[in-house]
Design an enzyme around this catalytic site. Sequence first.
Site, PDB file in Angstrom:
ATOM      1  CD  GLU A   7     -46.430  26.584 -36.909  1.00 23.35           C
ATOM      2  OE1 GLU A   7     -47.432  26.014 -36.700  1.00 23.35           O
ATOM      3  OE2 GLU A   7     -46.105  26.214 -38.379  1.00 23.35           O
ATOM      4  CG  ASP A 150     -44.929  23.117 -37.865  1.00 21.35           C
ATOM      5  OD1 ASP A 150     -43.666  22.966 -37.535  1.00 21.35           O
ATOM      6  OD2 ASP A 150     -45.803  22.886 -36.896  1.00 21.35           O
ATOM      7  CE1 TYR A 368     -45.644  19.589 -37.981  1.00 23.86           C
ATOM      8  CE2 TYR A 368     -46.765  18.434 -39.962  1.00 23.86           C
ATOM      9  CZ  TYR A 368     -46.638  19.405 -38.994  1.00 23.86           C
ATOM     10  OH  TYR A 368     -47.561  20.375 -39.360  1.00 23.86           O
TER      11      TYR A 368
END
Length: 842
Positions: A7, A150, A368
């Site tokens: 990303e 992600d 995360y």
Amino acid sequence: MKLIVTEKNDAAVKIADLLGVTKPKADKVFNTPVYRFDVDGEEWVTIGLRGHILEPDFTPSLIYKKRGGWSGVTAEGEAVPAVLPAALPVPPFKKKKPFTADGVELKGWKMEALPYLIYAPIEKLPKEKDIIRSLKNLAKKADSIVIATDFDREGELIGSDALACCREVNATAPVSRARYSAFTKPEITHAFANLVPMDDDLAAAGGSRRDIDLIWGAVLTRYLTLVKFAGYGNVRSSGRVQTPTLAIIVERERERMAFVPEDYWVIRGAFDAGATAGPTPGEGPEAFEAPHATARFKVEAEASAAMGHVAGATSARVVSVEKKKRTVAPPVPFNTTSLMAAASAEGISPARCMRIAESLYMDGYISYPRVDNTVYPDSLDLAEVVNAIAGNPAYGPYCRELLAAGPLKATRGKTETTDHPPIYPTAAATPDDLSAADYKLYNLIARRFLATLSGPATVEGTKVTLDVAGEPFVAKGDVLAVPGFRAIYPYGLKKDETLPAMAEGATIAFNGATCTKKQTEPPARYSQGKLVQEMEKLGLGTKSTRASIIERLYQVKYVQNDPIEPSQLGIAVIEALDKFAPHITHAEMTAELEHSMDRIAEGAVTKAEVVEKSRQLLSEQLATLMPHSEEVAEALSDAVAADAYVGPCPKCGKDLQLRASHKTKSMFIGCAGWPDCDVTFPLPKGKIEAVPEKCPTCGMPQVKVTAFRSKPRTQCIDPNCPTNQEPEVVVGKCPACAAKGLDKQLIARRNPRTLKRSVTCENFDECATRYPLPQYGDIVPTEEVCEHCGAPMVVIKTARGPWKLCPNFDCPGKEEEEKAKAEKKGAKGSAKRGSAGSGRGK
């Protein structure tokens, strides 16, 4: 060659570092960084995107043909199918914007185009052309492709768009998906050893959100802006989630404005357990206060009667002493909402919390951060994580105690998902490793993780009932008897309130009582943390978007301060929409659309069905708004003037208002009588708010200025006011003039027109030497000169302490400092990655 698409560039670097046997080779494809390394003799290449590389937008126009009906026309002239309601008028039109002979132009902001804009086709346009070109170049040569963005809706959509670009040049390469929750070697290794297929439904759910938010945001924002385009703030932003969120804030403000305070009286007595009768001089070591058993007297006469009963009394009898223990359970693991709420209580706004959390995640310090889950998965090795963070001396002893106590057992929240674990620390960090703000959030996350593995705390409460001349008083105290999780997690812990030892039937001194008149308080405004929790409860937004929605409300000046207070403009927007199109402001419709997007992710409905339904809902609301545009405009106009008002103009008496320059977008103060009155005043940089108090020195209006990372200060708007004057300070010799054999001084001064401070040569017209200075702080000259450029060193004294600087922004030394900082950060990162070993167990 295996192509790995991440990303961001940081993620590409991390994955290459963690998967490569040797240090990856940094390279470039065109202007995009890539990282090459070998795995079992095969070349692997990672490339980082910049978030979304494609963005949705409406086709610039619509055309209508009798045979084919409506279609959108792209910027390249390509026709795209479109479905518009039969109720909308069709060509031929008179050629008056936004209408053309055979269609409607959508690019310009025109009120008449809005009903058509709702149904305009949406195309995906290149947002990052350089990255797309580089991605396609690599994809051509790739034998296989791994999408490693992600793992959430947004990440799946970003990966899906990247894959679409790859498929344009390579239609046959196998594609797989890497899912991970932390940048640690075990986690990344596990993810690439267990690749899965792409989730098209999850990507479609993310795509539907982008399309729906584009449609609602564009149409409502254009409507509110077009009905009244002028004044403070200009564009009137609105959106599918933003508007009902603002409505929550405004509704609370309405409750506060409608609140009628009621009087009540509170009686508090002064006691001393170390004496048997009062009054005693001063306060003894066993003195304490206790309220009357009637917490609030609603009738003044009853309070006066109670005070009359205890008047003259000098002793109190201990009627009863009750001791009770209560258990406080340890907290459940952090998900995104609870993290933002906890961080907000510590002074970190939700938006800043998520920016810092993202940075900590990318640097490998936490897992995360965008998750709903509050249950650690069985695959997470809790002991391994505890060992990993035990390197911080502040946690080390506690970590060792946890590990020595036996198998670790964590608390469990109510939400259990399978995408990511709750937020937990993945590597040790100390205050030396991170900035103060970053460490503050890391410390909160690390301590919360340890608290979830800890036992409950026990609080011992004491309640003492006292009798003074027949009037009951009650004293309460709490002591943390067994710390439990509180030993590592002090957040929100009240200080111990101890009472002196007393026995039933004993007599102690009474030193009189006070009776205070008070009023009931209106409902409290939402803090940012509480608002995030309320949004989650009502189904507004997602874990990834709530913080940015609140930040947007501040940016468009609909709200201010924290706790959050709506501006007059924010109130006017909600009142206008609530009156004529109430469904836009209510959470139910937005929550229903959110539920529909969840069903897309589950594969129960299609993206096309959900987007079409949202178009129909918006069309119904717009149809009720359009006939009332004049009323909406009037309400917004009054609100803009109220929010922008600073004070009366000293020249013509009309309103001085906060305004934004159309050219520079910077703020200034101007007279509402312009162009007949040309009075203007400059404003310093920072957040500006009008205050009611006039300048005590000159009587002009004042504003509150909050500069970046500075405390608010009140400032007179008149640059010529004595309070705004600063003496000129000679700071040294001009190096440019000295090189020409001239002896000229450098002088620090404030420009009265712009309010900016600088060090300027007295021979400026010839040598043009000028250095910018910080806006605030006392300037103290030194006798030193910069070793790199020869400019005089100065000391700036602020509330945060004095700091010495070279004022020359082009000083070669600054480049060397930045380079040294980058190298130091890189060295720390390498050391951390080498020692990181926590992550999901295999």
